[in-house]
Write an enzyme that holds these catalytic residues in place. Sequence first.
Site, PDB file in Angstrom:
ATOM      1  CD  GLU A   1      -8.274  13.049   3.966  1.00  0.00           C
ATOM      2  OE1 GLU A   1      -8.202  12.807   5.182  1.00  0.00           O
ATOM      3  OE2 GLU A   1      -9.301  12.906   3.296  1.00  0.00           O
ATOM      4  CB  CYS A   2      -4.440  10.648   0.104  1.00  0.00           C
ATOM      5  SG  CYS A   2      -4.026   9.265  -1.005  1.00  0.00           S
TER       6      CYS A   2
END
Length: 446
Positions: free
Chosen positions: A328-329
């Site tokens: 994520e991210c």
Amino acid sequence: MVNRIVIAAPASGHGKTTVATGLLAAFARRGLRVAPFKVGPDYIDPGYHALAAGRPGRNLDPVMVGEDLVGPLFAHGSRGADLAVVEGVMGLYDGRTGAGEQGSTAQVAGLLDAPVIMVVDAAAQGRSIAALVHGFRSFGAVRLAGVILNRVGSDRHERILRDACEEVGTPVLGALRRADAVAAPSRHLGLVPAAERRAEALASVDAMAELIAASVDLDAVAAVARSAAALSFEAWDPAVAEPIENGPVVAVAGGPAFTFSYAETTELLSAAGATVLPFDPLHDERLPAGTRAIVVGGGFPEVYASALSANEPLRDAVRKFDGVIAAECAGLLWLCESLDGAPMCGVLAADAAMSPSLTLGYRDAVALSDSPLAPAGTRVTGHEFHRTTVHPRSGLLLSPAAGAAWAWRGADPEGFATPRLHASYLHLHWAGRPGLAHNLVSAAAR
């Protein structure tokens, strides 16, 4: 029974982090077992809290996990503690945009039935502080138990402020003067994480402890914390299903470039039967032995792009990895072909770059494709916070066979998803969807 206080402010920038971290460290020096918490999705402040308290800093976010889980997560994180300090987010009544007090410090204080101490930057205020304090106390249902004054200019200034607060019946529990020694450096997404500057961060925490011990009536703060009523929450349990037998090794990225992961993430993975092992993409040239799944959370790979790129053996190992991956991210950026021109892992046929625009906010999302985390149709609430872009934005733009991770109102589909890969900008607090960890471990075991 856990003695507890919530540290709030009229707005961001008034000194909540300095006061909350300093209180944690000052009480720890007195021999108390202190438990640190942060309201909302912020992942930088809990790093400083953890240094001060000697135990993980945890987040309480009713938007991400639902208000029913705030109490149980608090009970879990404060187990065995003498005192819990909860640092608020933004202003006392600021929460999710357009949703009233949802996600606000005031909501969490109410859910925990905790007294609130408000930190007020008084640098340019005199008697008017009485109107400000009175307004915050009367606006909602929180129990405002006292005020700590910040950036007080002189003894005379302090006397004016104390007299004004007495007029509205609100005790002043401390007064802080300017103190450069407690400053922590900032950059494009806020404070520099403690893990990136550990020695300097420890020195800052020590300075905060000394400042708070000298400027705040700790006995009065402790009395406020003791005034909190008993709670009846059953502590949250990360074991949501029978653990996977002969659970696989799950490698979780850490180190200076990947500093963000909720404490509950690894607890959920372990409870699901995984053997969780850390690795540092900056320095480790291979994955932990036997790795069948990789989890890469948030952080600042854009700051370390050249060093991450230079670790060619690990990049090559990740590109050839045949297990499952959840990113994520920051993890999404690391899996791209490049980040600001520097070669990355090349798992995704996409390129990432810094952007002048900040993307920020909660998202109510639905999974568009099956992935190791969740089947298509799964609904979650997550949070975006980045100053980068990825092109293409989703797997749908790569080929008909590729999939997008999420869709939410007002935006094109986002992220990349296949049966063995999930990569997206969306941060999730897995405690709000505990089945995610079990799904990942099960997929890795297969």
